[in-house]
Scaffold this active site. Structure first.
Site, short mmCIF file in Angstrom:
data_model
loop_
_atom_site.label_atom_id
_atom_site.label_comp_id
_atom_site.label_asym_id
_atom_site.label_seq_id
_atom_site.Cartn_x
_atom_site.Cartn_y
_atom_site.Cartn_z
CD GLU A 120 -2.95 -1.14 2.31
OE1 GLU A 120 -4.09 -1.48 2.01
OE2 GLU A 120 -2.62 -0.78 3.45
NE ARG A 139 1.18 -5.89 9.12
CZ ARG A 139 0.26 -5.22 8.43
NH1 ARG A 139 0.61 -4.35 7.51
NH2 ARG A 139 -1.02 -5.44 8.63
CG ASP A 184 -7.40 -5.56 4.75
OD1 ASP A 184 -7.00 -5.85 5.89
OD2 ASP A 184 -7.37 -4.39 4.30
CD GLU A 231 -9.60 -1.47 8.39
OE1 GLU A 231 -8.68 -2.08 8.95
OE2 GLU A 231 -9.48 -0.96 7.26
C1 BDP Z 1 -6.04 -2.29 6.13
C2 BDP Z 1 -6.26 -0.97 6.76
C3 BDP Z 1 -5.07 -0.06 6.65
C4 BDP Z 1 -3.84 -0.79 7.11
C5 BDP Z 1 -3.70 -2.09 6.35
C6 BDP Z 1 -2.54 -2.92 6.85
O1 BDP Z 1 -7.37 -0.36 6.13
O2 BDP Z 1 -5.30 1.07 7.45
O3 BDP Z 1 -2.73 0.00 6.98
O4 BDP Z 1 -4.84 -2.85 6.52
O5 BDP Z 1 -2.79 -3.97 7.43
O6 BDP Z 1 -7.06 -3.14 6.56
O7 BDP Z 1 -1.39 -2.57 6.65
#
Ligand code: BDP
Length: 719
Positions: free
Chosen positions: A308, A341, A381, A409
């Protein structure tokens, strides 16, 4: 009748006379409520805890003794004095190393490892005592909490012979806390860490946080967000980190930091962060040495790289293994670990489900042995329900850790009552089949399948500075459950729910039975009103609050709900069979065959793996369309039922907490209805089919739901 039993009964009788409402509670005490007015706990506590005999001197033994004093003092209304020799009824705590008395008992401690404990009723020098012993002081602390839990849950502790030890080495909370105290995906206020007043001011909450964690066996915390800011690695912050580490240490908790991969560029202005560049390697070595000067038992780094938009080794044409190993080498002399990760995906066109496996599977065996690859439970996720990630079981020569999200979340933030224990149980019990039947995810995670050097269960924390810590009373259960699943991935979700309920709400069966039932059904309810039948990622953009199944205009294909549900006039679902993305091929053949076959996939996972016509008939005899509508409706009904159950507990539960839960359940019902109505309106616009007979239509038309905006929803990634 012994005096203590008489006292217990007296207290119990007194408690019955006392209206529960007399005592205001706001949830601050979590499950460590040591209230004498718990009738069953007080009555169940029979032995005379006459005194505590602490054998040995250490900060950890001190906190173990202090917790017993506090707990027993609270539960019995009388703080046990300290003894200097065994007397009848004494609780004796220590290790063979700290105590000749315990050493000569020759207790079978050896198989219990560093953190295990024994709690035994026995005779010592002719006196009847309860011994809490471990191989280390922290083992004793865990044993002390165990004894308190027994008392709190109203269990007999007359004749104890308990031994327990953690099945997983690293049991962690990952805080997604920014340095300005904004908590990403946090719904419980600001970060607990007040960086502004640290290191001078040691907020008493830091200690209470450590107590809570120790009570459930958490032994590591990552202080800062995975989308990390390199500043945390500067002396200015390391001073503050040290202060927290010093507070947590007696509780057996090590501190870890999220490290930004390009920190050498950002902090030292190196021209590169290439993990094979000698200057970069040296920078990390020196940084590690420096950190250990502040925190001698520093745990290590958590890294989100090339995910991301975060920097990572691929920016320099290196692999995840190159990046992780470089950092791991810097930490190795100090005994630290790198937790790397596996949550990665990019806009390559490959099914997002398959990407983490595609990137990491080829790297099996390439990571140093102080690297742990941390994998989210599901392949996408943290969705309300996901199949297990195919990476579990796929990397036998790599330490693979579990990452759960404790904060909700994608499950209604803090206001929806959703107990995650059942979801985690489902994940842990899933059978990967990689070494034949019984190769469960739990066995990958606890290391019994492949025997990696390190094992890990981590949870993304749900804590903040709200008085009740987690943003709601019931979200405390998820923090509690994370600790229990990390300790033993095979634990029963129901047992955990019951323990927590007894400690948090009371031992009266009229309280325990309905609350546990609510908790046990709550996950299925949220799945039903948000993403039934294997739908996933239908949440509104960015903040993930509320429904947005119609969203199809985001810059990345695999951020759009329409990408995930793939619905049109004919049908719905993501085809991950060989006819589709073939992501199923990442599972062991038996699992791929089961999920890949319409007759064995099961309704809960159907649309994760198959695109089916709206008119496809399920085992229930209904069409997918009808079943979808009925499940959405069923989810809302379940929330209504929870509200009724909760209303029925009025008067049995202290009014302040009762009222908060009642109000949150009302919010949940409104939002469940919103989810249901919006999703039915949208999916009906695709299917064009009538609602099944007797089902109420959505309250508004689709345009109404599409127009709802939530620009200020809490916990956003970029506030
Ligand atoms: C997602 C979240 C984001 C996190 C990402 C993560 O929306 O804020 O940074 O996971 O795990 O679910 O890195």
């Amino acid at each position: 009748m012994r005096p203590s039993a008489a006292l217990g009964l007296l207290l119990a009788a007194f408690a019955l006379l006392l209206p529960q409402g007399a005592r205001a509670e706001d949830g601050y005490e979590l499950w460590l409520r040591y209230h004498a007015a718990e009738p069953a706990a007080a009555a169940g506590y029979r032995p005379a805890a006459t005194a505590i005999l602490q054998q040995g001197d250490s900060p950890t033994l001190d906190v173990a003794r202090a917790e017993l004093e506090r707990g027993i003092g609270g539960l019995l209304g009388r703080t046990p004095p300290r003894a200097t020799a065994p007397i009848n009824g004494a609780i004796v705590i220590g290790t063979p190393a700290s105590s000749p008395l315990i050493a000569r008992l020759n207790l079978p401690l050896q198989p219990l490892g560093r953190e295990g404990y024994l709690v035994r009723s026995m005779a010592l020098d002719g006196r009847r005592v309860t011994v809490i012993a471990g191989n280390s002081d922290v083992g004793v602390l865990y044993g002390a909490f165990r004894l308190l839990r027994l008392i709190q849950t109203g269990q007999p502790i007359e004749r104890l012979n308990l031994a327990d030890s953690p099945h997983v080495e690293l049991r962690m909370l990952d805080h997604w806390d920014n340095l300005d105290r904004h908590v990403v995906r946090g719904y419980a206020g600001l970060s607990l860490w007040d960086w502004q007043t640290l290191p001078r001011f040691a907020d008493p909450r830091y200690t209470d946080y450590a107590r809570a964690n120790a009570s459930i066996g958490i032994n590591g915390v990552v202080l800062n967000n995975v989308n990390s800011n390199a500043d945390i690695l500067t002396p200015h912050f390391l001073e503050k980190v040290r202060a927290l580490a010093d507070i947590f240490r007696p509780y057996g908790i090590r501190v870890y930091l999220s490290a930004r991969f390009n920190a050498p560029m950002e902090l030292a202005h190196l021209p590169t962060a290439d993990p094979l560049d000698p200057r970069v390697r040296q920078w990390w070595r020196e940084k590690a040495d420096e950190i250990y000067r502040y925190v001698p038992d520093f745990g290590g780094f958590l890294v989100k790289a090339n995910s991301e938009g975060t920097p990572g080794p691929q920016d320099f044409h290196r692999t995840h293994a190159d990046g992780a190993n470089m950092m791991a080498q810097a930490l190795a002399p100090h005994g630290g670990v790198v937790i790397w990760r596996a949550f990665v995906y990019s806009d390559t066109g490959e099914d997002r489900f398959a990407q983490a496996y595609s990137e990491f599977h080829p790297l099996d065996g390439r990571f140093r042995d102080n690297v742990i690859v941390q994998v989210k439970n599901g392949p996408i996720d943290f969705q309300p329900r996901e199949p297990f990630s195919p990476l579990f079981g796929a990397m036998p020569r790599t330490a693979i850790g579990m990452e759960f999200q404790v904060t909700k979340e994608y499950l209604g933030f803090n206001t929806h009552l959703v107990y995650l224990g059942t979801m985690w149980e489902e994940a842990m019990r899933a059978d990967t089949r990689v070494r034949g039947e019984g190769s469960t995810v739990a066995r990958v995670v606890d290391g019994s399948l492949f025997r990696p050097r390190h094992t890990l269960v981590a949870g993304v924390a749900n804590t903040g500075n709200d008085r009740n810590w987690s943003g709601s009373q019931f979200d405390q259960a998820n923090w509690y459950a994370l600790g229990r699943f990390a300790w033993n991935p095979d634990v029963s979700a129901r047992d955990v729910a019951e323990e927590w309920t007894r400690m948090t709400w009371g031992n009266d069966p009229a309280i325990v039975t309905p609350i546990v039932a609510m908790m046990m059904g709550s996950h299925q309810a949220v799945v039903d009103y948000m993403t039934p039948l294997g739908l996933h990622h239908l949440m509104a953009t960015g903040h993930h609050y509320g429904p947005g199944p119609w969203v199809n205009d985001l810059e990345r294909r695999d951020w759009n709900p329409t990408y995930f549900h793939n619905g049109d006039r004919q049908g719905i679902g993501f085809d991950r069979t060989a006819r589709g993305s073939n992501a199923l091929a990442q599972y062991a053949p038996e699992v791929a065959a089961r999920f890949g076959n319409l007759s064995t996939v099961g309704d809960d996972y159907l649309l994760w793996f198959h695109h089916v016509p709206w008119t496809y008939r399920l085992d229930t005899g209904r069409t997918v369309w009808d079943e979808l509508v009925l499940r959405y409706t069923r989810g809302v009904d379940e929330v209504r039922a929870m509200r009724r159950t909760w209303a029925g507990l009025s008067g049995r539960i202290d009014p302040q907490r009762h009222a908060q839960v009642a109000a949150f359940l009302a919010i949940q019902e409104d939002e469940a209805q919103w989810w249901r109505d919006a999703c039915i309106a949208y999916f009906q616009s695709l299917s064009g089919l009538p609602l099944p007979a007797g089902v109420a239509p959505p309250a508004h038309d689709l345009a109404y739901y599409e127009a709802i905006r939530n620009p200020y929803a809490p916990g956003r990634d970029q506030p």
